[in-house]
Design an enzyme around this catalytic site. Structure first.
Site, PDB file in Angstrom:
ATOM      1  CG  ASP A  46      -1.220  -4.465 -15.787  1.00 25.86           C
ATOM      2  OD1 ASP A  46      -1.781  -3.874 -14.855  1.00 25.86           O
ATOM      3  OD2 ASP A  46      -0.514  -5.473 -15.628  1.00 25.86           O
ATOM      4  CD  GLU A  57       4.585   2.258  -9.109  1.00 22.77           C
ATOM      5  OE1 GLU A  57       3.486   1.942  -8.637  1.00 22.77           O
ATOM      6  OE2 GLU A  57       5.525   1.452  -9.204  1.00 22.77           O
ATOM      7  CG  HIS A  60       1.563  -1.956 -15.045  1.00 20.25           C
ATOM      8  ND1 HIS A  60       1.447  -3.181 -14.407  1.00 20.25           N
ATOM      9  CD2 HIS A  60       2.513  -2.116 -16.001  1.00 20.25           C
ATOM     10  CE1 HIS A  60       2.299  -4.034 -14.963  1.00 20.25           C
ATOM     11  NE2 HIS A  60       2.952  -3.418 -15.935  1.00 20.25           N
ATOM     12  CG  ASN A 101      -4.115  -0.694 -12.201  1.00 20.08           C
ATOM     13  OD1 ASN A 101      -3.903  -0.892 -10.991  1.00 20.08           O
ATOM     14  ND2 ASN A 101      -3.469  -1.366 -13.145  1.00 20.08           N
ATOM     15  N   GLY A 114       0.783  -1.234   0.000  1.00 21.67           N
ATOM     16  CA  GLY A 114       0.000   0.000   0.000  1.00 21.67           C
ATOM     17  C   GLY A 114       0.810   1.276   0.000  1.00 21.67           C
TER      18      GLY A 114
HETATM   19  C1  GAR Z   1       3.100  -1.008  -7.462  1.00 21.17           C
HETATM   20  O1  GAR Z   1       4.401  -0.960  -7.994  1.00 21.17           O
HETATM   21  C2  GAR Z   1       2.064  -1.026  -8.562  1.00 21.17           C
HETATM   22  O2  GAR Z   1       2.442  -0.248  -9.666  1.00 21.17           O
HETATM   23  C3  GAR Z   1       2.034  -2.502  -8.902  1.00 21.17           C
HETATM   24  O3  GAR Z   1       2.072  -3.138  -7.670  1.00 21.17           O
HETATM   25  C4  GAR Z   1       2.834  -2.355  -6.751  1.00 21.17           C
HETATM   26  C5  GAR Z   1       2.029  -2.180  -5.506  1.00 21.17           C
HETATM   27  O4  GAR Z   1       2.823  -1.517  -4.533  1.00 21.17           O
HETATM   28  N1  GAR Z   1       0.869  -2.848  -9.673  1.00 21.17           N
HETATM   29  C6  GAR Z   1       0.878  -3.705 -10.683  1.00 21.17           C
HETATM   30  O5  GAR Z   1       1.854  -4.363 -11.022  1.00 21.17           O
HETATM   31  C7  GAR Z   1      -0.446  -3.841 -11.422  1.00 21.17           C
HETATM   32  N2  GAR Z   1      -0.330  -4.753 -12.500  1.00 21.17           N
HETATM   33  P1  GAR Z   1       2.138  -0.741  -3.333  1.00 21.17           P
HETATM   34  O6  GAR Z   1       1.201  -1.747  -2.658  1.00 21.17           O
HETATM   35  O7  GAR Z   1       3.266  -0.367  -2.436  1.00 21.17           O
HETATM   36  O8  GAR Z   1       1.397   0.444  -3.883  1.00 21.17           O
END
Ligand code: GAR
Length: 216
Positions: free
Chosen positions: A146, A175, A110, A108, A12
């Protein structure tokens, strides 16, 4: 003030970036709810520590019954008057019906410059492809994983000695910058979907380009 739910499955950190941004004066969205499909998601404690309401809707008991899980999820979102959804490391696929219902209102993130490297191990994919610039993408959710109209992207250089882990860390900080900005844009009505793409009321900085490798 748009009411936002963030859906998580794990750490998160993007959720935390959104929560923090939303505390700023004048931010056009309120993080009304964090929902995890796993009771052991570390992000839950962080949301609570920041005074955000959390709920767990375990998806595991539903197995392949995606519609059953989504019925409960939708009822919860309705009950809390949620207008926008941010997926933040939410590791469960939705049915086309749920996605259609939220089309244009569900984002979302990615960790790649989509449409390159969707799916699992995006950083390993980027390293194997030998790209010199990678990054992150905030997009509207469509049934395909995605993919969907792109709202915002941010770039990060790839170093010779990067591993998937070091590249992931560099992209993660991108991000955390773009997700709050993309939500701000959406919440203020600054994003327009035109077919498969979006246009935005926000400008670009023509000087702001990233070149890698850098030869001085
Ligand atoms: C993030 O890097 C997000 O971009 C990725 O999961 C991670 C979650 O981290 N999402 C994907 O790969 C979606 N296909 P977080 O829980 O620390 O935000």
């Amino acid at each position: 003030m748009r009411r936002v739910a963030i859906l998580i499955s794990g750490r998160g950190s993007n959720m935390s970036a959104l929560i923090e941004a939303a505390t700023a004066e004048g931010f056009p969205a309120e993080i009304a709810l964090v929902i995890s499909n796993r009771s052991d998601a570390p992000g839950l404690a962080n949301a609570q520590a920041n005074g955000v309401k959390t709920l767990v809707i375990e998806s595991k008991p539903f197995g392949k019954d995606r519609a059953g899980f989504e019925k409960l999820l939708q009822a919860t979102l309705d009950e809390h008057g949620i207008e926008l959804i941010c997926l933040a490391g939410f590791m469960r696929l939705f049915t086309a019906e749920f996605v259609q219902h939220w089309y244009g209102r569900m984002l979302n993130i990615h960790p790649s410059l989509l449409p390159s490297f969707p799916g699992l191990d995006p950083h390993g994919q980027a390293l194997r492809a030998g790209v010199k610039i990678s990054g992150a993408t905030v997009h509207f959710v469509i049934p395909e994983t995605d993919a969907g109209p792109i709202v915002m992207q941010g770039a990060a250089p790839v170093a010779n000695d990067d591993t998937a882990e070091t590249l992931a860390a560099r992209v993660l900080s991108v991000e955390h910058q773009i997700y709050p900005q993309a939500l701000r844009l959406l919440a203020t009505g600054g994003v327009e979907i035109k077919g498969d793409i979006t246009t935005s009321s926000a400008g670009v900085d023509a000087e702001d380009c990233l070149i890698a490798p850098l030869v001085i």
